[in-house]
Design a protein around this motif. Structure first.
Motif, PDB file in Angstrom:
ATOM      1  N   ASN A 238       0.805  -1.215   0.000  1.00  0.00           N
ATOM      2  CA  ASN A 238       0.000   0.000   0.000  1.00  0.00           C
ATOM      3  C   ASN A 238       0.838   1.264   0.000  1.00  0.00           C
ATOM      4  O   ASN A 238       0.442   2.284  -0.573  1.00  0.00           O
ATOM      5  CB  ASN A 238      -0.945   0.016   1.207  1.00  0.00           C
ATOM      6  N   LEU A 295      -4.491   3.102  12.989  1.00  0.00           N
ATOM      7  CA  LEU A 295      -5.835   3.650  12.794  1.00  0.00           C
ATOM      8  C   LEU A 295      -5.864   5.042  12.158  1.00  0.00           C
ATOM      9  O   LEU A 295      -6.780   5.343  11.390  1.00  0.00           O
ATOM     10  CB  LEU A 295      -6.581   3.662  14.134  1.00  0.00           C
ATOM     11  N   PRO A 298      -5.692   5.955   7.430  1.00  0.00           N
ATOM     12  CA  PRO A 298      -6.682   6.218   6.372  1.00  0.00           C
ATOM     13  C   PRO A 298      -7.104   7.676   6.262  1.00  0.00           C
ATOM     14  O   PRO A 298      -7.664   8.079   5.237  1.00  0.00           O
ATOM     15  CB  PRO A 298      -7.877   5.344   6.796  1.00  0.00           C
ATOM     16  N   GLN A 369      -5.949   5.042  -0.137  1.00  0.00           N
ATOM     17  CA  GLN A 369      -6.536   5.394   1.156  1.00  0.00           C
ATOM     18  C   GLN A 369      -7.394   4.242   1.679  1.00  0.00           C
ATOM     19  O   GLN A 369      -7.375   3.933   2.872  1.00  0.00           O
ATOM     20  CB  GLN A 369      -7.365   6.668   1.046  1.00  0.00           C
ATOM     21  N   ALA A 370      -8.133   3.588   0.787  1.00  0.00           N
ATOM     22  CA  ALA A 370      -8.886   2.400   1.185  1.00  0.00           C
ATOM     23  C   ALA A 370      -7.924   1.272   1.561  1.00  0.00           C
ATOM     24  O   ALA A 370      -8.222   0.452   2.436  1.00  0.00           O
ATOM     25  CB  ALA A 370      -9.803   1.948   0.060  1.00  0.00           C
ATOM     26  N   VAL A 373      -7.120   1.479   5.070  1.00  0.00           N
ATOM     27  CA  VAL A 373      -8.203   0.896   5.882  1.00  0.00           C
ATOM     28  C   VAL A 373      -7.981  -0.604   6.036  1.00  0.00           C
ATOM     29  O   VAL A 373      -8.134  -1.170   7.133  1.00  0.00           O
ATOM     30  CB  VAL A 373      -9.581   1.179   5.253  1.00  0.00           C
ATOM     31  N   ALA A 376      -5.277  -1.180   8.521  1.00  0.00           N
ATOM     32  CA  ALA A 376      -5.775  -1.002   9.884  1.00  0.00           C
ATOM     33  C   ALA A 376      -6.590  -2.217  10.338  1.00  0.00           C
ATOM     34  O   ALA A 376      -6.500  -2.639  11.499  1.00  0.00           O
ATOM     35  CB  ALA A 376      -6.615   0.268   9.975  1.00  0.00           C
ATOM     36  N   ILE A 377      -7.381  -2.787   9.426  1.00  0.00           N
ATOM     37  CA  ILE A 377      -8.159  -3.984   9.768  1.00  0.00           C
ATOM     38  C   ILE A 377      -7.221  -5.154  10.080  1.00  0.00           C
ATOM     39  O   ILE A 377      -7.461  -5.923  11.024  1.00  0.00           O
ATOM     40  CB  ILE A 377      -9.121  -4.336   8.615  1.00  0.00           C
TER      41      ILE A 377
END
Length: 428
Positions: A238, A295, A298, A369-370, A373, A376-377
């Motif tokens: 990413n 966290l 994003p 940006q997704a 996410v 972070a997950i």
């Protein structure tokens, strides 16, 4: 409690320094092989799809065979397995380079990539097993693990830069070829130091030196390491996508280096702390802090801000990895330590492959940006898995039989070392 002399005490053992340096060289290919395959294939065939397929084949194969090699290492000794694996790796790399440059069928390249994975080195686990033998029962063992964690970060800073330069500036095949040669030199150097390797399990079987693996401890650690690997794999992919979208693609490596720098600093600090907190609890705390640090990503779109956040996030990496080794070491007999550590390596490698694949699809459909996410997950999955990590039960069999400590070592396990540290605190 801080002991600023800890690194000096650890590095005063010349034999330990020798095997640590050899192990450092032997595991440089871990950071060079994957990107070396990608560069070889993409620059030669212009196919990123084929590059991804071959890299995944090598990575996943390495993940699945690691416990097998670990068990073999504990049974027949480090030297023999180190030499066998590195020879398989060198031959497979040569076959892969020839197949790609000669446009042989993809099946041949795929078989070669599988061979590369089979030949992945367990030098990191081998070195940590040697440290465990020398520093049995001493807080200096945490310092040694911290030293190795810092060397791991150096490996992942130097390796990608070196292989990228060789493949792009000189020849597409040179990066992975040099990786194989470096791995050969390191493995031979480590295998030659037989005097510092742990006892072979077959030699100790009749003296009660062998025991069953504590799956109650190892399985949760391996599962948590899958989550940790997902964070690593997703982040690496990413950050490249983020840098491309932000128009700073040439600096993608520097952004990732910020993550490694944070980990390097934290690893250095970890090594001078005399820990009274058990490693399982440190792992749970470290995993939670790492997840929380991901966290904000994003919501950040500036490259410099992302790099600064990654420095802070990286500070949770090395302490968490050090603690994961500590959990395993505290629960496993010396004669099966490499096999046990290999299960963590398997979890990490499987997680890296899964994280990279998932975040790649997210990026293709929704952007970087997704992708953050998704990173972070992955961090939240790590924190969830870490909840179940526990050390050995009180009164359980000690991790390393005291009889395996060198007879000429003092109470720290290091010849000539001063034992000014208090003993390690209780285990969880």
């Amino acid at each position: 409690m801080l002991n600023l002399r800890a690194y000096r005490q650890v590095l005063s053992d010349r034999r330990a320094v020798a095997f640590s340096l050899a192990g450092f060289v032997a595991r440089l290919p871990l950071s060079m092989t994957g990107i070396g395959i990608v560069l070889l294939v993409s620059l030669t065939t212009r196919s990123f799809g084929q590059a991804g397929l071959l890299t995944a084949a090598a990575t996943l194969t390495g993940a699945f065979v690691a416990p097998v090699w670990g068990r073999a290492t504990d049974r027949v000794g480090q030297a023999r397995v180190l030499l066998i694996t590195v020879l398989i790796n060198v031959v497979s790399v040569a076959l892969l380079v020839t197949a790609i440059e000669s446009s042989w069928p993809i099946a041949v390249s795929l078989a070669a990539a599988v061979g590369v994975g089979i030949g992945f080195s367990l030098a990191g686990s081998a070195v940590r097993a040697r440290w465990t033998l020398r520093l049995n029962g001493s807080p200096l063992l945490d310092t040694a693990f911290a030293l190795e964690a810092m060397l791991d970060e150096v490996v992942f800073i130097i390796g990608p830069v070196l292989v990228t330069f060789l493949a792009t500036a000189l020849h597409p095949a040179l990066g992975i070829s040099v990786s194989a040669v470096v791995g050969l030199a390191g493995a031979v150097g480590l295998a030659a130091q037989r005097s510092s390797q742990p006892p072979i399990r077959s030699e100790l079987h009749n003296h009660g030196g062998s025991s069953r693996l504590p799956w109650r401890v190892l399985v949760p650690v391996a599962i948590a390491c899958v989550g940790l690997g997902m964070v690593f794999g997703a982040m690496e992919v990413n950050v490249v996508a983020f840098a491309k979208e932000a128009g700073v693609l040439p600096y993608a490596g520097l952004i990732l280096m910020a993550w490694s720098f944070g980990s390097l600093v934290a690893g250095a600090v970890t090594g001078v702390i005399t820990w009274r907190v058990p490693p399982a609890r440190r792992f749970r705390v470290g995993a939670t802090l790492l997840a929380l640090s991901l966290l904000p990503l994003p919501f950040v779109s500036q490259p410099v801000a992302v790099a600064l956040l990654l420095i802070l996030s990286g500070m949770a990496i090395a302490p968490t990895l050090i603690a994961s080794v500590g959990v395993t070491q505290s629960a496993v007999d010396q004669t099966r330590l490499i096999e046990a550590l290999a299960w963590s390596s398997t979890g990490l490698a499987a997680g890296v492959a899964a994280g990279a694949a998932v975040v790649g699809h997210v990026i293709d459909s929704s952007g970087a940006q997704a992708g953050f996410v998704a990173v972070a997950i992955a961090g939240l999955l790590l924190a969830l898995g870490a909840i179940f990590v526990r050390g050995p039960r009180l009164g359980a069999e000690p991790s390393v039989d005291q009889r395996h400590t060198p007879a000429n070592a003092d109470s720290t396990g290091t010849p000539g070392a001063q034992s000014s540290h208090p003993q390690v605190g209780t285990r969880s």
